[in-house]
Design a protein around this motif. Structure first.
Motif, PDB file in Angstrom:
ATOM      1  N   CYS A   1      49.884  40.083  -8.608  1.00  0.00           N
ATOM      2  CA  CYS A   1      49.754  41.184  -7.662  1.00  0.00           C
ATOM      3  C   CYS A   1      50.163  42.510  -8.303  1.00  0.00           C
ATOM      4  O   CYS A   1      49.477  43.516  -8.155  1.00  0.00           O
ATOM      5  N   HIS A   2      51.263  42.493  -9.039  1.00  0.00           N
ATOM      6  CA  HIS A   2      51.712  43.715  -9.711  1.00  0.00           C
ATOM      7  C   HIS A   2      50.701  44.156 -10.767  1.00  0.00           C
ATOM      8  O   HIS A   2      50.473  45.353 -10.943  1.00  0.00           O
TER       9      HIS A   2
ATOM     10  N   THR B   1      47.356  43.464 -10.834  1.00  0.00           N
ATOM     11  CA  THR B   1      46.005  43.754 -10.331  1.00  0.00           C
ATOM     12  C   THR B   1      45.983  44.596  -9.066  1.00  0.00           C
ATOM     13  O   THR B   1      44.939  45.164  -8.730  1.00  0.00           O
ATOM     14  N   GLY B   2      47.093  44.625  -8.334  1.00  0.00           N
ATOM     15  CA  GLY B   2      47.123  45.315  -7.051  1.00  0.00           C
ATOM     16  C   GLY B   2      46.539  44.491  -5.912  1.00  0.00           C
ATOM     17  O   GLY B   2      46.454  44.969  -4.788  1.00  0.00           O
TER      18      GLY B   2
ATOM     19  N   GLY C   1      52.326  42.262  -1.214  1.00  0.00           N
ATOM     20  CA  GLY C   1      51.389  43.170  -1.855  1.00  0.00           C
ATOM     21  C   GLY C   1      51.914  44.587  -1.913  1.00  0.00           C
ATOM     22  O   GLY C   1      53.073  44.855  -1.588  1.00  0.00           O
ATOM     23  N   PRO C   2      51.019  45.496  -2.302  1.00  0.00           N
ATOM     24  CA  PRO C   2      51.389  46.907  -2.413  1.00  0.00           C
ATOM     25  C   PRO C   2      51.739  47.507  -1.038  1.00  0.00           C
ATOM     26  O   PRO C   2      51.420  46.941   0.009  1.00  0.00           O
TER      27      PRO C   2
END
Length: 90
Positions: free
Chosen positions: A50-51, A53-54, A69-70
């Motif tokens: 997640c960090h 690729t977002g 997630g973000p």
């Protein structure tokens, strides 16, 4: 095409299926239980992904859907929770 997930994410090894999906306006990964819940090592790996690729992700433990997630994703998830809206992943 390169393999995105490590071998221990194969359903027969992990006990869950990784599904690419859409939730609200977000492209997400959803870890769907298939006999087991994701372990801490899987969740740590997904957090790193997640960090990098977002792309946020959802997972279920003991019937509770959790998302990571973000900030915009977390804010939207909080809005859903505040309104008691169900989190439906397509």
């Amino acid at each position: 095409m390169p393999q995105l997930f490590p071998d221990d994410f194969w359903p027969e090894r992990a006990g869950f299926i990784v599904k690419r999906a859409i939730w609200d306006e977000f492209d997400v990964f959803f870890l769907v239980p298939a006999g087991k819940n994701p372990g801490e090592e899987h969740l740590n790996w997904m957090t790193k992904l997640c960090h990098a690729t977002g792309i946020p992700f959802f997972y279920i433990v003991d019937g509770e859907t959790t998302g990571y997630g973000p900030a915009p994703f977390v804010e939207r998830l909080s809005e859903y929770r505040a309104k008691n809206k169900p989190v439906v992943v397509n």
